[in-house]
Design a protein around this motif. Structure first.
Motif, PDB file in Angstrom:
ATOM      1  N   ALA A 171     -22.766  -0.197  15.961  1.00  0.00           N
ATOM      2  CA  ALA A 171     -24.160  -0.874  14.779  1.00  0.00           C
ATOM      3  C   ALA A 171     -24.296  -0.485  13.861  1.00  0.00           C
ATOM      4  N   ALA A 172     -24.836  -0.682  12.682  1.00  0.00           N
ATOM      5  CA  ALA A 172     -25.661  -0.341  11.528  1.00  0.00           C
ATOM      6  C   ALA A 172     -26.939   0.185  11.485  1.00  0.00           C
ATOM      7  N   CYS A 173     -27.629   1.120  12.279  1.00  0.00           N
ATOM      8  CA  CYS A 173     -28.370   1.202  12.582  1.00  0.00           C
ATOM      9  C   CYS A 173     -29.562   0.831  11.111  1.00  0.00           C
ATOM     10  N   GLU A 174     -29.221   0.928   9.951  1.00  0.00           N
ATOM     11  CA  GLU A 174     -30.377   1.222   9.048  1.00  0.00           C
ATOM     12  C   GLU A 174     -29.547   0.638   7.794  1.00  0.00           C
ATOM     13  N   GLY A 175     -28.136   0.016   8.242  1.00  0.00           N
ATOM     14  CA  GLY A 175     -28.091  -1.592   7.548  1.00  0.00           C
ATOM     15  C   GLY A 175     -26.469  -0.602   6.560  1.00  0.00           C
ATOM     16  N   THR A 176     -25.744  -0.959   6.125  1.00  0.00           N
ATOM     17  CA  THR A 176     -23.984  -0.994   6.287  1.00  0.00           C
ATOM     18  C   THR A 176     -24.310  -0.469   4.663  1.00  0.00           C
ATOM     19  N   THR A 177     -24.410  -0.133   3.854  1.00  0.00           N
ATOM     20  CA  THR A 177     -25.040   0.310   2.668  1.00  0.00           C
ATOM     21  C   THR A 177     -23.714   1.778   2.422  1.00  0.00           C
ATOM     22  N   THR A 178     -24.702   2.877   3.440  1.00  0.00           N
ATOM     23  CA  THR A 178     -24.309   3.930   3.249  1.00  0.00           C
ATOM     24  C   THR A 178     -23.723   4.576   4.107  1.00  0.00           C
ATOM     25  N   LEU A 179     -22.664   3.443   5.369  1.00  0.00           N
ATOM     26  CA  LEU A 179     -22.421   3.957   6.429  1.00  0.00           C
ATOM     27  C   LEU A 179     -20.492   3.033   6.611  1.00  0.00           C
ATOM     28  N   PHE A 180     -19.723   4.698   6.882  1.00  0.00           N
ATOM     29  CA  PHE A 180     -18.069   4.540   7.010  1.00  0.00           C
ATOM     30  C   PHE A 180     -17.830   2.942   8.084  1.00  0.00           C
ATOM     31  N   TYR A 191     -18.174   1.959  14.205  1.00  0.00           N
ATOM     32  CA  TYR A 191     -18.971   3.051  11.883  1.00  0.00           C
ATOM     33  C   TYR A 191     -19.081   3.988  12.505  1.00  0.00           C
ATOM     34  N   LEU A 192     -18.469   5.219  11.795  1.00  0.00           N
ATOM     35  CA  LEU A 192     -19.097   7.084  12.126  1.00  0.00           C
ATOM     36  C   LEU A 192     -20.153   7.312  11.563  1.00  0.00           C
ATOM     37  N   ALA A 193     -21.032   7.837  12.374  1.00  0.00           N
ATOM     38  CA  ALA A 193     -22.445   8.409  12.630  1.00  0.00           C
ATOM     39  C   ALA A 193     -23.152   8.606  11.982  1.00  0.00           C
ATOM     40  N   GLN A 194     -24.049   8.348  11.288  1.00  0.00           N
ATOM     41  CA  GLN A 194     -24.840   8.443  10.128  1.00  0.00           C
ATOM     42  C   GLN A 194     -25.772  10.068  10.642  1.00  0.00           C
ATOM     43  N   SER A 195     -26.167   9.819  12.580  1.00  0.00           N
ATOM     44  CA  SER A 195     -27.265  10.649  12.862  1.00  0.00           C
ATOM     45  C   SER A 195     -26.595  10.492  14.452  1.00  0.00           C
ATOM     46  N   GLY A 196     -26.736  11.825  15.017  1.00  0.00           N
ATOM     47  CA  GLY A 196     -27.007  11.408  16.341  1.00  0.00           C
ATOM     48  C   GLY A 196     -28.491  10.832  17.293  1.00  0.00           C
ATOM     49  N   GLN A 197     -29.052  10.752  16.398  1.00  0.00           N
ATOM     50  CA  GLN A 197     -31.238  10.510  16.833  1.00  0.00           C
ATOM     51  C   GLN A 197     -30.969   9.844  17.979  1.00  0.00           C
ATOM     52  N   PHE A 213     -25.431  19.321  17.439  1.00  0.00           N
ATOM     53  CA  PHE A 213     -24.417  19.524  16.040  1.00  0.00           C
ATOM     54  C   PHE A 213     -23.172  18.978  15.707  1.00  0.00           C
ATOM     55  N   GLY A 214     -22.786  17.945  15.190  1.00  0.00           N
ATOM     56  CA  GLY A 214     -21.799  17.724  14.535  1.00  0.00           C
ATOM     57  C   GLY A 214     -21.679  17.102  13.356  1.00  0.00           C
ATOM     58  N   PRO A 215     -20.712  16.832  12.884  1.00  0.00           N
ATOM     59  CA  PRO A 215     -20.425  16.114  11.324  1.00  0.00           C
ATOM     60  C   PRO A 215     -20.777  14.778  11.784  1.00  0.00           C
ATOM     61  N   THR A 216     -21.397  14.149  10.657  1.00  0.00           N
ATOM     62  CA  THR A 216     -22.156  12.743   9.869  1.00  0.00           C
ATOM     63  C   THR A 216     -21.749  12.835   8.905  1.00  0.00           C
ATOM     64  N   PHE A 217     -21.889  11.266   8.792  1.00  0.00           N
ATOM     65  CA  PHE A 217     -20.782  10.966   7.671  1.00  0.00           C
ATOM     66  C   PHE A 217     -22.005   9.893   6.484  1.00  0.00           C
ATOM     67  N   ARG A 218     -21.669   9.762   5.709  1.00  0.00           N
ATOM     68  CA  ARG A 218     -22.547   8.913   4.318  1.00  0.00           C
ATOM     69  C   ARG A 218     -22.217   8.745   3.467  1.00  0.00           C
ATOM     70  N   ALA A 219     -21.983   7.541   3.422  1.00  0.00           N
ATOM     71  CA  ALA A 219     -21.081   6.273   2.241  1.00  0.00           C
ATOM     72  C   ALA A 219     -21.523   6.561   1.071  1.00  0.00           C
ATOM     73  N   GLU A 220     -22.653   7.268   0.230  1.00  0.00           N
ATOM     74  CA  GLU A 220     -23.568   7.174  -0.182  1.00  0.00           C
ATOM     75  C   GLU A 220     -22.881   7.521  -1.869  1.00  0.00           C
ATOM     76  N   LYS A 221     -22.274   6.671  -2.710  1.00  0.00           N
ATOM     77  CA  LYS A 221     -21.462   7.172  -3.994  1.00  0.00           C
ATOM     78  C   LYS A 221     -22.580   7.631  -4.708  1.00  0.00           C
ATOM     79  N   LEU A 228     -22.754  15.366  -0.357  1.00  0.00           N
ATOM     80  CA  LEU A 228     -21.552  15.448   0.357  1.00  0.00           C
ATOM     81  C   LEU A 228     -21.554  13.931   1.512  1.00  0.00           C
ATOM     82  N   THR A 229     -20.342  12.918   1.191  1.00  0.00           N
ATOM     83  CA  THR A 229     -20.474  12.813   2.319  1.00  0.00           C
ATOM     84  C   THR A 229     -19.210  12.954   3.900  1.00  0.00           C
ATOM     85  N   GLU A 230     -19.393  14.245   4.217  1.00  0.00           N
ATOM     86  CA  GLU A 230     -18.892  14.652   5.315  1.00  0.00           C
ATOM     87  C   GLU A 230     -19.734  15.959   5.815  1.00  0.00           C
TER      88      GLU A 230
END
Length: 441
Positions: A171-180, A191-197, A213-221, A228-230
């Motif tokens: 699921a897009a937990c906080e809207g899809t605009t910054t999710l891959f 969706y690639l995780a923005q957070s493990g919270q 502790f791991g990689p997270t992804f943000r599709a912010e332009k 960084l996006t990763e």
């Protein structure tokens, strides 16, 4: 090709960072040729092996004319082994040199594209796989290793359990605009995780105190130096914990990481010419100011800032400039925070949230707070944020079956590392940066 054959069954190979133990002894050192210069009948070969740099002094009398002549034509980054005796020399960068008795070449290198001259950033990023061989980039990556070690040591010593969380989320937990979005099986979208919270909130109900502790992804332009996006993030979560508990934990974590880097990476900090006095001031307690106080500070310092907005990079810099160590800004307006952030009981328009800002213009390094633990409130928040309730039923179960006050935060490793190293851009804080227009190599 060698004055004496150097094989894997020959003299025991050693590493440069351990060379002091072998003063006066014959050793074999394997690595790459970083630099070469000659003076008459002597070659000075600067060799690196991944742990450091050392000068290997080769005389024609010691190795013979054939080997000496070959060494005169070796290119930068040629892989090789030198055999010789370790000699102390106070003038040498590391205090030791090697008097070469033998040479073996593994792989020649010609026309190495990164030379001591100035290169543009895009040129270097296109050759990032080679750029990381430079002394500066090696120093940054060694400090990164120390940061990761310090983070793990901190949480492991405090009884936290590492609990990995998914990279694919449904699921897009906080809207899809910054999710891959990612194509999943049977035409489903993940969706690639923005957070493990959110998953960590489930994990604490089983384990009490956890971190992922791991990689997270943000599709912010975004093309700023802070994005960084990763990137890599450590996220602790605690059951039976408040906003103050999260602030105190974040403060202790930053202090511990900075102290361990100062203790173990002085050589690398010197390579980066980092002003360590600024880091030595990072001691508890950190100053704490409310969002309201932060807005007043911004306006008093010439930043026209309207209450209710989120801080930009310049705002964070102005706030941090008021202090000589990180500052914790807490109780942001609820409307600019995520749906899961708990509201302040005394002022419901505020959230029990915190950002910890680094000094020297490096911005937010920690963001978190207390989570909403009331089922009815959380249901209303999901509706207000126009999120699909069915995607969060598992998350709502945490409030149905033994809910507790709980809190946590996320700390970005690259943001922290950029501050510790004094970097101008996050692109140097990760081995292979992913940015808006950067997916190679």
């Amino acid at each position: 090709m060698a004055a004496r054959e150097i094989g894997y069954d020959g003299v025991m190979p050693v590493y440069i960072d351990d060379i002091a133990r072998f003063e006066g002894q014959p050793v074999t050192l394997r690595g790459w040729l970083h630099r070469r210069r000659s003076s008459g009948k002597i070659h000075f070969l600067t060799v690196r092996d991944g742990t450091g740099f050392i000068q290997a002094v080769m005389s024609k009398a010691a190795v013979g004319e054939e080997v000496f002549e070959r060494a005169d034509h070796l290119g930068q980054e040629t892989s090789l082994a030198v055999e010789g005796t370790v000699r102390a020399d106070a003038r040498a960068p590391g205090g030791y040199e090697i008097d070469v008795a033998g040479l073996e070449v593994f792989g020649e290198s010609h026309d190495y594209p990164i030379t001591p001259k100035e290169h543009g950033v895009d040129y270097l990023l296109d050759r990032r796989h080679l750029w990381i061989r430079s002394p500066r980039q090696q120093a940054i990556l060694r400090i990164r290793h120390a940061v990761v070690d310090a983070v793990r040591d901190f949480f492991n010593s405090r009884g936290f359990t590492l609990a990995d969380t998914p990279i694919f989320t449904p699921a897009a937990c906080e809207g899809t605009t910054t999710l891959f979005p990612v194509q999943y099986f049977d035409d489903a979208t993940a969706y690639l995780a923005q957070s493990g919270q959110l998953y960590n909130e489930a994990n604490i109900m089983a384990l009490g105190r956890v971190y992922c502790f791991g990689p997270t992804f943000r599709a912010e332009k975004s093309k700023t130096r802070r994005h960084l996006t990763e990137f890599w993030m450590v996220e602790p979560e605690m059951a039976f914990a408040t906003l103050d508990d999260a602030i105190e934990l974040g403060e202790a974590l930053v202090v511990a990481v900075v102290a361990q880097v100062l203790e173990t990476r002085q050589r690398e900090l010197a390579t980066l010419e980092r002003n360590v006095s600024a880091l030595e001031r990072v001691q508890a307690p950190f100053p704490r100011i409310t969002y309201d106080e932060a807005v007043e500070t911004l306006n008093a310092n010439g930043q026209a800032f309207e209450w209710g907005g989120d801080f930009g990079g310049t705002d964070e810099t102005v706030l941090a400039e008021q202090f000589d160590r990180p500052v914790a800004v807490h109780r942001f307006p609820s409307k600019i925070k995520a749906f899961y952030m708990k509201s302040d009981a005394d002022r419901p328009e505020l959230s029990l949230s915190v950002d910890i800002l680094a000094p020297e213009g490096y911005g937010e390094i920690i963001g978190g707070g207390q989570r909403e633990d009331d089922l009815d409130v959380l249901l209303a928040r999901i509706k207000t944020h126009d999120l699909p309730q069915e995607a969060f039923e598992w998350y709502l179960d945490l409030r149905r079956y033994g809910t507790v006050p709980h809190s946590g935060f996320g700390m970005g490793i690259e943001r922290l590392l950029a501050w510790l190293c004094g970097l101008e851009h996050l692109r140097e804080a990760i081995p292979y940066p992913r940015m808006l227009y950067r997916l190679y190599p």
